[in-house]
Design a protein around this motif. Structure first.
Motif, PDB file in Angstrom:
ATOM      1  N   ARG A 168       0.830  -1.313   0.044  1.00  0.00           N
ATOM      2  CA  ARG A 168      -0.142   0.074  -0.171  1.00  0.00           C
ATOM      3  C   ARG A 168       0.883   1.288  -0.041  1.00  0.00           C
ATOM      4  O   ARG A 168       0.298   2.185  -0.458  1.00  0.00           O
ATOM      5  N   PHE A 169       2.141   1.315   0.618  1.00  0.00           N
ATOM      6  CA  PHE A 169       2.766   2.443   0.706  1.00  0.00           C
ATOM      7  C   PHE A 169       3.894   2.381  -0.398  1.00  0.00           C
ATOM      8  O   PHE A 169       4.616   3.355  -0.474  1.00  0.00           O
ATOM      9  N   ALA A 228       4.448   6.440   3.877  1.00  0.00           N
ATOM     10  CA  ALA A 228       3.369   6.154   4.539  1.00  0.00           C
ATOM     11  C   ALA A 228       3.028   7.187   5.374  1.00  0.00           C
ATOM     12  O   ALA A 228       3.769   7.775   6.532  1.00  0.00           O
ATOM     13  N   GLU A 280      -1.778   9.751   8.200  1.00  0.00           N
ATOM     14  CA  GLU A 280      -3.237   9.415   8.215  1.00  0.00           C
ATOM     15  C   GLU A 280      -3.377   7.768   7.977  1.00  0.00           C
ATOM     16  O   GLU A 280      -4.575   7.371   8.305  1.00  0.00           O
ATOM     17  N   ARG A 281      -2.413   7.245   7.202  1.00  0.00           N
ATOM     18  CA  ARG A 281      -2.661   5.867   6.988  1.00  0.00           C
ATOM     19  C   ARG A 281      -2.024   4.927   7.751  1.00  0.00           C
ATOM     20  O   ARG A 281      -2.116   3.674   7.371  1.00  0.00           O
ATOM     21  N   GLN A 282      -1.233   5.208   8.591  1.00  0.00           N
ATOM     22  CA  GLN A 282      -0.597   4.296   9.603  1.00  0.00           C
ATOM     23  C   GLN A 282      -1.377   3.730  10.353  1.00  0.00           C
ATOM     24  O   GLN A 282      -2.254   4.260  11.244  1.00  0.00           O
ATOM     25  N   SER A 283      -0.955   2.511  10.587  1.00  0.00           N
ATOM     26  CA  SER A 283      -1.900   1.416  11.761  1.00  0.00           C
ATOM     27  C   SER A 283      -0.601   1.244  12.859  1.00  0.00           C
ATOM     28  O   SER A 283      -1.142   0.450  13.715  1.00  0.00           O
ATOM     29  N   ASP A 290       5.322  11.282   9.501  1.00  0.00           N
ATOM     30  CA  ASP A 290       5.359  10.296   8.093  1.00  0.00           C
ATOM     31  C   ASP A 290       6.640   9.558   8.118  1.00  0.00           C
ATOM     32  O   ASP A 290       7.558   9.814   8.647  1.00  0.00           O
TER      33      ASP A 290
END
Length: 561
Positions: A275-276, A285, A288-291, A319
């Protein structure tokens, strides 16, 4: 408009001369008034024209001038018509003038007024006619005025339409030119970026100690591509962890704590999710999209971690930007982690691509250090160092065919081969052309190899490493070039001997990891299948060759724009 005023002034002079010499049965002062009106209006119009600053003001001025000229001319024609019937022809000048000054239908109204004056002078003459006209004569006069007006109107409307079309075409061409200029600038910037990458690579590949090499890689990344800080981690596969080996730009306490940290493979690979992936080997990454939770220790300004992103495209302190350092066999041997761009923005795709290229060269340099520590392989690495001395000269070459021949000649001389070819992918098709060949008959150069035939040579049976394929004669793989047919029918004497039908293939990739060509050395001088360390060195060389070829192609495209 100035040109029209000049033409009008000339016509007034000619008209004044005619009025002066022609018979005038009316009061003399009337003749003077008409001339005075025309001259005075011309002077006023010239002053108004100088004061006008918009197209609408100029158009209004031309309409006023046309109306006054039409009124004065109508009076003069009406008075002269009984004596000189053909004087109505002066109306034709006004029809043309009207069409040029106001293309939105001025010719037709001018013709209508002219026709009314001609008819009025026939029905109610101002003086006793010198010639008796028939209605047919008047009809012919009116018809000529009407046809003239219609023709001029159509002609000028056609000119307006064509001018608009040419203007639109000109705007489109200007837009294309601007686009090409922009693309050329982008290509030139990309080529310069690749040149910088290679210059850095040639310096790194001469380093023989790992710790100084990693420091130089990180320093070059931060300074060349514009970051405040960064770090490099190397993989320790026996313990399944990445270990911090170099850090730069952080606060002293952060540096001290980072250099004793270890990151488990499982934790690191979460950030290397598809995804990254933004470019080959480049992962970005956004927060906002980090888990996962970002450790403040790894941030340039830990106090800004919880602050929202300022704007779209701005860099956020949390980031994550990673570049994998991959060996020739495809294993991830480390991570390059630049952080905190100096301009405060998320790096552009072009910048990420250049850093990814540099990361691949950096990985080769790290492998080079490991190889150089092994006694039998030091001679090979010395050959690589000699090749790097020739890299700058190779990158200067602008002619693609000359570049390919130079790459091939350097490879053959440095690694001990008698022959070889370079296949280059044909743009827009699934085929490859042997653009360079040494040690083969002249007709070999220029031959085409289909993508299917190349994939038959480069398959799972022949792949020994990620960037190396070896097809021994026992596999009966077709598609190679036979140097000596008389030896092709002979059996292999021992397992390490080179056979005429053996095929070596080193894929050449561009910065997007797309296959753009294949390097195929042939006929080793020692008649032995190349040793493992030779193969590794040629893989490094093929990477550099790929950068040189891509840079050349980019420059050629930019030169055509």
């Amino acid at each position: 408009m100035s040109g029209a005023l000049l033409a009008r002034f000339i016509f007034i002079i000619a008209g004044t001369v005619l009025i002066a010499i022609l018979h005038w049965p009316y009061p003399t002062w009337l003749k003077g008034v008409a001339i005075a009106v025309l001259v005075t209006q011309g002077g006023i119009a010239a002053r108004w024209l100088q004061a006008s600053s918009t197209q609408e003001q100029i158009r209004s001025l031309s309409r006023v001038l046309l109306v006054v000229d039409l009124v004065v001319t109508a009076v003069l024609v009406y008075l002269f018509a009984p004596l000189y019937h053909d004087v109505w022809a002066f109306f034709l000048l006004l029809v043309v003038f009207g069409a040029t000054q106001d293309r939105q239908g001025a010719a037709i109204p001018t013709a209508v007024v002219s026709a009314i004056v001609v008819i009025a002078s026939y029905l109610w003459p101002a003086y006793r006619p010198s010639v008796i006209l028939s209605p047919i004569d008047v009809l012919i006069d009116v018809s000529i005025i009407g046809l003239m007006a219609a023709g001029v109107d159509v002609m000028y409307r056609s000119i307006v339409s064509r001018s608009a079309s040419l203007l639109a075409h000109s705007d489109a061409m200007r837009e294309i030119a601007d686009t090409q200029t922009s693309r050329r600038a982008e290509f030139e910037a990309q080529a310069d970026g690749m040149r910088k990458v290679v210059e850095l690579a040639t310096t790194l590949m001469r380093e023989r100690e790992l710790a100084p090499l990693l420091d130089r890689i990180l320093e070059a990344t931060v300074q060349t591509f514009g970051f405040h800080c960064g770090s490099i981690l190397t993989a320790e596969r026996d313990r399944q962890v990445f270990v911090y080996r170099s850090a730069l730009g952080y606060a002293p306490e952060q540096m001290r704590r980072l250099m004793v940290r270890e990151v488990p493979f499982a934790q690191a690979y979460i950030k290397l999710d598809e995804r990254f992936l933004v470019r080959p080997s480049a992962y970005y990454a956004p927060v906002e999209r980090q888990s996962w939770h970002t450790d403040p220790l790894s941030c340039y300004r830990p106090e800004a971690m919880l602050v929202p992103r300022e704007r779209k495209g701005a860099w956020h302190e949390a980031d994550t930007l990673l570049f994998t350092l991959t060996s020739a066999s495809g294993e991830i041997i480390g991570l390059l982690c630049p952080d905190a761009p100096i301009d405060g923005k998320v790096p552009s795709v072009e910048t990420l691509g250049n850093i990814a290229m540099f990361a691949r060269i950096a990985a080769s340099a790290i492998e080079n250090v490991h190889l150089g520590s092994i006694e039998p392989q030091r001679e090979v690495m010395q050959r690589v160092a000699k090749i790097l001395d020739l890299t700058a000269a190779i990158f200067v070459e602008r002619d693609l065919d000359k570049l390919l021949h130079r790459i091939l000649a350097v490879m053959l001389e440095s690694f001990g081969f008698n022959a070889g070819t370079i296949l280059l992918r044909r743009s827009g098709s699934d085929s490859y052309v042997r653009r360079a060949a040494v040690g083969f008959p002249r007709e070999v150069e220029g031959r085409e190899v289909s993508g299917a035939d190349l994939r038959e040579m480069m398959n799972e049976r022949t792949r020994l490493r990620e960037t190396f394929y070896y097809a021994p004669m026992e596999l009966n793989v077709a598609g190679g070039v036979t140097r000596d047919p008389s030896r092709a029918v002979l059996p292999r004497v021992d397992s390490g001997q080179w056979h005429e039908n053996d095929i070596l293939l080193f894929p050449i990739f561009n910065s997007n990891d797309e296959l753009i060509g294949v390097l195929t050395p042939d006929d080793p001088k020692d008649r032995r299948v190349p040793a493992y360390e030779i193969i590794q060195a040629i893989e490094v060389f093929a990477r550099i060759a790929g950068l040189a070829i891509e840079t050349n192609l980019i420059r050629n495209v930019a030169g055509k724009l």
